[in-house]
Motif scaffolding. Sequence first.
Motif, short mmCIF file in Angstrom:
data_model
loop_
_atom_site.label_atom_id
_atom_site.label_comp_id
_atom_site.label_asym_id
_atom_site.label_seq_id
_atom_site.Cartn_x
_atom_site.Cartn_y
_atom_site.Cartn_z
N LYS A 89 61.15 -33.53 82.61
CA LYS A 89 60.02 -32.83 83.21
C LYS A 89 59.42 -31.83 82.22
CE LYS A 89 58.52 -32.87 86.99
NZ LYS A 89 57.37 -33.64 87.52
N VAL A 90 60.29 -31.09 81.54
CA VAL A 90 59.82 -30.11 80.56
C VAL A 90 59.08 -30.81 79.42
CG1 VAL A 90 60.61 -28.40 78.86
CG2 VAL A 90 61.55 -28.38 81.17
N ALA A 91 59.62 -31.92 78.95
CA ALA A 91 58.97 -32.68 77.88
C ALA A 91 57.63 -33.25 78.36
CB ALA A 91 59.88 -33.80 77.39
N ASP A 92 57.61 -33.75 79.58
CA ASP A 92 56.36 -34.30 80.14
C ASP A 92 55.27 -33.23 80.25
OD1 ASP A 92 57.58 -36.77 80.33
OD2 ASP A 92 57.90 -36.66 82.50
N LYS A 93 55.68 -31.98 80.39
CA LYS A 93 54.73 -30.86 80.46
C LYS A 93 54.26 -30.43 79.07
CE LYS A 93 54.79 -30.03 84.93
NZ LYS A 93 53.63 -30.00 85.77
#
Length: 80
Positions: free
Chosen positions: A35-39
């Motif tokens: 999720k953090v990477a996708d953001k």
Amino acid sequence: MHFQDVPDMPRELLEQTTRVIPGDGVTPLVKILRKVADKGYAGPLSVELFLPKFQQGDPFEVAREIRQKAEAVMRQARVI
């Protein structure tokens, strides 16, 4: 970004000294990292552990174990 895990215990008992190496606990780290990477986050991850066995352990051995386990979680999340 701080990167650690927690053991399977009641949330109200968790504190700084209960944190464990990423991959040794029950936190859904792969999902969180994805999720953090996708953001768009691509900065550093910092493992910060205060459990006495880590604080008093051999720095080289503690770092080796952290790297081995943390990188496995990171690979599973496809962030490295």
